[in-house]
Design an enzyme around this catalytic site. Structure first.
Site, PDB file in Angstrom:
ATOM      1  N   LEU A  12       0.868  -1.179   0.000  1.00 45.70           N
ATOM      2  CA  LEU A  12       0.000   0.000   0.000  1.00 45.70           C
ATOM      3  C   LEU A  12       0.902   1.225   0.000  1.00 45.70           C
ATOM      4  O   LEU A  12       1.872   1.268   0.773  1.00 45.70           O
ATOM      5  CB  LEU A  12      -0.878   0.061   1.248  1.00 45.70           C
ATOM      6  CG  LEU A  12      -1.770  -1.117   1.633  1.00 45.70           C
ATOM      7  CD1 LEU A  12      -2.636  -0.723   2.833  1.00 45.70           C
ATOM      8  CD2 LEU A  12      -2.654  -1.549   0.485  1.00 45.70           C
ATOM      9  N   CYS A  13       0.595   2.206  -0.818  1.00 43.16           N
ATOM     10  CA  CYS A  13       1.357   3.460  -0.784  1.00 43.16           C
ATOM     11  C   CYS A  13       1.210   4.055   0.624  1.00 43.16           C
ATOM     12  O   CYS A  13       0.094   4.297   1.088  1.00 43.16           O
ATOM     13  CB  CYS A  13       0.839   4.433  -1.822  1.00 43.16           C
ATOM     14  SG  CYS A  13       1.532   6.096  -1.598  1.00 43.16           S
ATOM     15  N   ILE A  14       2.334   4.301   1.263  1.00 43.16           N
ATOM     16  CA  ILE A  14       2.280   4.722   2.669  1.00 43.16           C
ATOM     17  C   ILE A  14       1.592   6.074   2.829  1.00 43.16           C
ATOM     18  O   ILE A  14       0.777   6.258   3.732  1.00 43.16           O
ATOM     19  CB  ILE A  14       3.696   4.704   3.302  1.00 43.16           C
ATOM     20  CG1 ILE A  14       3.611   4.974   4.804  1.00 43.16           C
ATOM     21  CG2 ILE A  14       4.638   5.682   2.632  1.00 43.16           C
ATOM     22  CD1 ILE A  14       4.896   4.660   5.555  1.00 43.16           C
ATOM     23  N   ALA A  55      -2.114   5.648   2.231  1.00 42.23           N
ATOM     24  CA  ALA A  55      -2.741   4.844   3.277  1.00 42.23           C
ATOM     25  C   ALA A  55      -2.878   5.630   4.576  1.00 42.23           C
ATOM     26  O   ALA A  55      -3.949   5.650   5.187  1.00 42.23           O
ATOM     27  CB  ALA A  55      -1.929   3.571   3.504  1.00 42.23           C
TER      28      ALA A  55
END
Lengths: 115, 130
Positions: free
Chosen positions: B78-80, B83
C-alpha cells in the site's frame, strides 16, 4: 528505462486523483525515470492562473506546475481543442497537440497511468 | 512474462480491486509466478483495512486478497502516504503519530512510491486497475 506518461483527467478539486497522479510523476522524476504529463477533461482546470483554493478545496496544484522543470518534467501536453487555453490566463508551459498527435501520443510510451 | 498490478480504484466506488483479484487468479492458475507484486494507490489502499467489516453475505475483499497473497506468495504493497492519510496505519506509523491503534491488515505492507518505481523497472508490464 521505461518512458512513462501520467494522464490526468480528474478535476483538481473534486478528488485527490490529480494530486496523487502528480505525486507519482514527481517520484518517478526523482528516481530519474523519464516521465511526461498530459491533461484532459476537468484536469485542465489546473492550468488556470490566480487560483485561490481554500483548505476545503484542497492544495493549490497550479503552484506545482512552475516547479516541474526542476524535476526535468519538460513535456506537459493538452489537446488543442481546449480552446479556453488560448487565453493568457493559463500556465504557458503546455504543448497543445492536434487530435491526431494526441491520439498517437499514447502509443509512444511504455506505460501510461491515468488519474 | 511477469506482471505488476497497480490498483487505484476504491474498493467501494469501483470494481478495480475485484477485477484485479480475478486477473491474478486467472494468471496464476496458468503461470504460477506471473505476478511479481501488487501496489495499491489512491482509494484502493482502503482494501488494506483490518477493521472494515463487510456484511457476512458479501465478498470479504480484504480476506480474498490476504488468501491469494499467502497462497501465491505475492507481496501486497500500500502506498504509505495514501494509506496513512486514509487511516490505514501499521504499528510503526501508529507510534510515530502517537496513536493507540493500528489498522493495517495482515499480509499488506506500507511502502513508498519508490517501491512502485522499482517494480516498474523489474517487471515486464504494469497493469493499472482503476
Amino acid at each position: 528505462m521505461k518512458h512513462t506518461l501520467i494522464h490526468l483527467n480528474a478535476s483538481p478539486y473534486t478528488s485527490l486523483a490529480c494530486k496523487e497522479g502528480l505525486d507519482l510523476a514527481l517520484v518517478l522524476a526523482t528516481f530519474e525515470q523519464p516521465v511526461d504529463l498530459c491533461l484532459s477533461g476537468a484536469a485542465v482546470a489546473i492550468l488556470s492562473d490566480n487560483q485561490q483554493p481554500t483548505p476545503e478545496h484542497g492544495k493549490n496544484l497550479h503552484k506545482l506546475l512552475a516547479g516541474l522543470e526542476f524535476y526535468d518534467i519538460e513535456n506537459v501536453y493538452i489537446e488543442k481543442a481546449n480552446a479556453q487555453l488560448e487565453s493568457n490566463t493559463t500556465w504557458q508551459g503546455v504543448q497543445p497537440l492536434d487530435e491526431v498527435e494526441w491520439q498517437t501520443m499514447f502509443s509512444q510510451y511504455q506505460q501510461v497511468f491515468r488519474f | 512474462m511477469q506482471y505488476t498490478l497497480l490498483i487505484t480504484g476504491s474498493p467501494y466506488q469501483s470494481k478495480a480491486c475485484h477485477s484485479a483479484l480475478r486477473f491474478i487468479k486467472a494468471a496464476v492458475s496458468k503461470y504460477p509466478n506471473s505476478i511479481k507484486g501488487v501496489f495499491f494507490y489512491e482509494d484502493a489502499v482502503l482494501v488494506g483495512s483490518q477493521i472494515a467489516q463487510p456484511p457476512r453475505d458479501e465478498i470479504n475483499l480484504t480476506k480474498e486478497w490476504q488468501d491469494i497473497a499467502e497462497q501465491q506468495n505475492i507481496p501486497l504493497y500500500l502506498c504509505i502516504a495514501a494509506a496513512v492519510r486514509r487511516g490505514i496505519i501499521n504499528e510503526n506509523e501508529s507510534r510515530r503519530y502517537a496513536l493507540e491503534q493500528h489498522t493495517l491488515a495482515k499480509n499488506f505492507q506500507l511502502e513508498g512510491l519508490g517501491t512502485l518505481v522499482d517494480l516498474m523497472n523489474t517487471t515486464h508490464k504494469i497493469i493499472q486497475f482503476r
